[in-house]
Design a protein around this motif. Structure first.
Motif, short mmCIF file in Angstrom:
data_model
loop_
_atom_site.label_atom_id
_atom_site.label_comp_id
_atom_site.label_asym_id
_atom_site.label_seq_id
_atom_site.Cartn_x
_atom_site.Cartn_y
_atom_site.Cartn_z
N VAL A 11 -28.19 -34.29 1.75
CA VAL A 11 -27.47 -33.03 1.84
C VAL A 11 -26.13 -33.19 1.13
O VAL A 11 -25.64 -34.31 0.99
N GLN A 12 -25.57 -32.09 0.71
CA GLN A 12 -24.24 -32.14 0.11
C GLN A 12 -23.17 -32.15 1.20
O GLN A 12 -23.40 -31.70 2.33
N SER A 16 -25.38 -29.69 6.90
CA SER A 16 -25.83 -30.09 8.24
C SER A 16 -27.22 -30.70 8.19
O SER A 16 -28.03 -30.37 7.33
N LEU A 17 -27.46 -31.58 9.14
CA LEU A 17 -28.77 -32.17 9.34
C LEU A 17 -28.98 -32.37 10.83
O LEU A 17 -28.02 -32.47 11.60
N MET A 78 -34.47 -36.69 22.29
CA MET A 78 -33.03 -36.75 22.10
C MET A 78 -32.75 -36.29 20.68
O MET A 78 -33.56 -36.53 19.77
N TYR A 79 -31.57 -35.67 20.49
CA TYR A 79 -31.28 -35.03 19.22
C TYR A 79 -29.84 -35.31 18.80
O TYR A 79 -28.97 -35.54 19.64
N LEU A 80 -29.63 -35.26 17.50
CA LEU A 80 -28.27 -35.38 16.96
C LEU A 80 -28.09 -34.30 15.92
O LEU A 80 -28.70 -34.36 14.84
N GLN A 81 -27.28 -33.30 16.25
CA GLN A 81 -26.93 -32.26 15.30
C GLN A 81 -25.69 -32.71 14.55
O GLN A 81 -24.66 -32.99 15.16
N MET A 82 -25.82 -32.82 13.24
CA MET A 82 -24.72 -33.31 12.41
C MET A 82 -24.23 -32.18 11.50
O MET A 82 -24.98 -31.73 10.63
N ASP A 83 -23.02 -31.75 11.72
CA ASP A 83 -22.41 -30.69 10.93
C ASP A 83 -21.21 -31.22 10.15
O ASP A 83 -20.70 -32.30 10.46
N SER A 84 -20.79 -30.47 9.17
CA SER A 84 -19.64 -30.86 8.34
C SER A 84 -19.78 -32.29 7.86
O SER A 84 -18.84 -33.10 7.94
N LEU A 85 -20.93 -32.60 7.35
CA LEU A 85 -21.21 -33.97 6.93
C LEU A 85 -20.31 -34.40 5.77
O LEU A 85 -19.95 -33.59 4.89
N LYS A 86 -19.99 -35.68 5.78
CA LYS A 86 -19.13 -36.28 4.76
C LYS A 86 -19.90 -37.41 4.06
O LYS A 86 -20.81 -38.00 4.65
N THR A 118 -33.88 -43.75 10.15
CA THR A 118 -34.06 -42.67 9.18
C THR A 118 -32.81 -42.58 8.31
O THR A 118 -31.69 -42.69 8.81
N GLN A 119 -33.00 -42.37 7.04
CA GLN A 119 -31.88 -42.37 6.10
C GLN A 119 -31.22 -41.00 6.05
O GLN A 119 -31.91 -39.97 5.98
N VAL A 120 -29.90 -41.01 6.09
CA VAL A 120 -29.10 -39.81 5.88
C VAL A 120 -28.20 -40.08 4.68
O VAL A 120 -27.45 -41.06 4.68
N THR A 121 -28.29 -39.22 3.68
CA THR A 121 -27.49 -39.38 2.48
C THR A 121 -26.68 -38.11 2.24
O THR A 121 -27.26 -37.02 2.15
N VAL A 122 -25.38 -38.26 2.14
CA VAL A 122 -24.48 -37.13 1.93
C VAL A 122 -23.78 -37.32 0.59
O VAL A 122 -23.07 -38.30 0.40
#
Length: 124
Positions: A11-12, A16-17, A78-86, A118-122
């Protein structure tokens, strides 16, 4: 206990993810849960934790106010809401569980069970 993760991706910055972690255990409500993340060459870092019934949540300073941890004991999830990602949020994310009701550990060695990551790429 088996923890199966889903979600993540690319995501840019500012986007959010949402990460999910499903547990295969009947005593899910007896477990404290947490999310950790790790980048190559560094130790696994605590991101967020939640107690057995969801009443208490904890966040690292770096994600406080941007990420939200939650759980649904009926769905064993269980969940993780990720906003305003950097861009600095880029990492491999792991869910973790330990049988504990009175506290939520914040160090990786205290957790017994781990998801597959799991990979998160910003991107900037």
């Amino acid at each position: 206990v088996q923890l199966i993760q889903s979600g993540g991706g690319s995501v840019q910055a500012g986007g959010s993810l949402r990460l999910s972690c499903e547990a295969s255990v009947r005593t899910f409500s007896s477990h404290a849960m947490a999310w950790f993340r790790q980048v190559p060459g560094k130790e696994r870092e605590f991101v967020a934790g939640i107690n057995w019934n969801g009443d208490d949540t904890y966040y690292s300073d770096s994600v406080e106010g941007r990420f939200t941890i939650s759980r649904d004991n009926d769905k064993q999830g269980m969940y993780l809401q990720m906003d305003s990602l950097k861009p600095e949020d880029t990492a491999e994310y792991y869910c973790a569980a330990v049988v504990r009701r009175l506290s939520v550990p914040i160090t990786a060695p205290e957790y017994e069970f781990w998801g597959q990551g799991t990979q998160v790429t910003v991107s900037a």
